[in-house]
Enzyme design. Structure first.
Site, mmCIF file in Angstrom:
data_model
loop_
_atom_site.group_PDB
_atom_site.id
_atom_site.type_symbol
_atom_site.label_atom_id
_atom_site.label_comp_id
_atom_site.label_asym_id
_atom_site.label_seq_id
_atom_site.Cartn_x
_atom_site.Cartn_y
_atom_site.Cartn_z
ATOM 1 N N ASP A 11 0.826 -1.201 0.000
ATOM 2 C CA ASP A 11 0.000 0.000 0.000
ATOM 3 C C ASP A 11 0.867 1.260 0.000
ATOM 4 O OD1 ASP A 11 -2.348 1.449 0.014
ATOM 5 O OD2 ASP A 11 -2.636 1.312 2.179
ATOM 6 N N GLY A 12 0.373 2.290 -0.668
ATOM 7 C CA GLY A 12 1.024 3.597 -0.592
ATOM 8 C C GLY A 12 1.645 4.109 -1.875
ATOM 9 N N HIS A 28 2.865 3.758 -9.043
ATOM 10 C CA HIS A 28 2.660 2.347 -9.385
ATOM 11 C C HIS A 28 3.890 1.775 -10.099
ATOM 12 C CE1 HIS A 28 -1.356 2.407 -7.918
ATOM 13 N NE2 HIS A 28 -1.824 3.216 -8.847
ATOM 14 N N LEU A 122 12.067 -20.205 -4.419
ATOM 15 C CA LEU A 122 11.036 -19.357 -3.821
ATOM 16 C C LEU A 122 9.824 -19.371 -4.734
ATOM 17 C CD1 LEU A 122 11.335 -15.862 -2.199
ATOM 18 C CD2 LEU A 122 9.836 -16.120 -4.149
ATOM 19 N N ARG A 178 -5.378 -2.535 8.502
ATOM 20 C CA ARG A 178 -6.482 -3.452 8.203
ATOM 21 C C ARG A 178 -6.014 -4.453 7.152
ATOM 22 N NH1 ARG A 178 -8.202 1.689 6.363
ATOM 23 N NH2 ARG A 178 -7.987 1.933 4.101
#
Length: 224
Positions: A11-12, A28, A122, A178
């Protein structure tokens, strides 16, 4: 304690760009670059599964120009990183309902999954058109169609993440605290970490510090 499965809500990006008087698209782009950096950090730190919240079922509420840009950015990312995945022994997987995406993008997602299916250092999991409530809806429809008995085990084995272990540690960048409909079932006993750091600024150092804190926590899973 070992972190086998790390999940991150990235986020951010938009706020990072706006703080620099740049359009949200710029954030982005920087956020996409950070995916590569943090994936490399997870390789170095020995984490086996990395789930990243890339595009949610709620993201369709955003302006159409931003949606179009995010889809284009995802298309570019999958193309540019193809050889990097192979060279780094990274298996790529997606979760979510990708049927809503353009056919060419769906094909590119499946192509990269197939291209890297033998990689085992991974597993990087991108959540694309993913929402946990939608995942559970699709899971129950699948169980009903197959006349399956509904148990915790049958639900777990029918989720998008059936091939992956439960989440050990979940990080959200950007200051919000959240889960935003991300891996709710899988994170039932995850250790939660929230940071004000915006995703493009999230670093290997901060991740390592969080992992150190994780190692000091006691996970009782409801026991004593």
């Amino acid at each position: 304690m070992e972190v086998k499965h790390l999940a991150i809500i990235m986020d951010g990006n938009g706020r990072w760009a706006q703080k620099r008087l740049k359009p949200r698209f710029f954030g982005h782009q920087e956020g996409a670059k950070k995916i590569q950096n943090i994936t490399e950090s997870c390789l170095y730190l020995g984490i086996k599964y990395l789930s990243l919240y890339a595009f949610s079922t709620e993201n369709w509420k955003r302006p159409q120009k931003e949606i179009d840009f995010l889809i284009q950015l995802l298309n570019q990312y999958l193309t540019q990183k193809k050889q990097i995945y192979l060279d780094s022994n990274i298996r790529f997987r997606s979760i979510g309902d990708i049927s809503i995406f353009p056919q060419k993008l769906q094909a590119k997602i499946k192509e990269l999954e197939n291209f890297t299916k033998h990689c085992n250092k991974l597993t990087q999991i991108l959540a694309l058109n993913y929402g946990s409530k939608d995942e559970l809806r699709r899971t129950f429809l699948k169980l009903h169609k197959n006349n399956s008995i509904i148990t915790q085990e049958s639900i777990t084995q029918s989720l998008d993440t059936a091939d992956f272990p439960e989440v050990d540690m979940l990080i959200r960048t950007g200051g919000e605290q959240r889960l935003s409909n991300f891996l709710l079932w899988q994170s039932a006993y995850a250790e939660l970490f929230f940071t004000k750091t915006l995703w493009p600024d999230f670093s290997h150092k901060e991740l390592a510090q969080m992992l150190e804190e994780f190692s000091l926590r006691q996970r009782r899973f409801g026991g004593i």
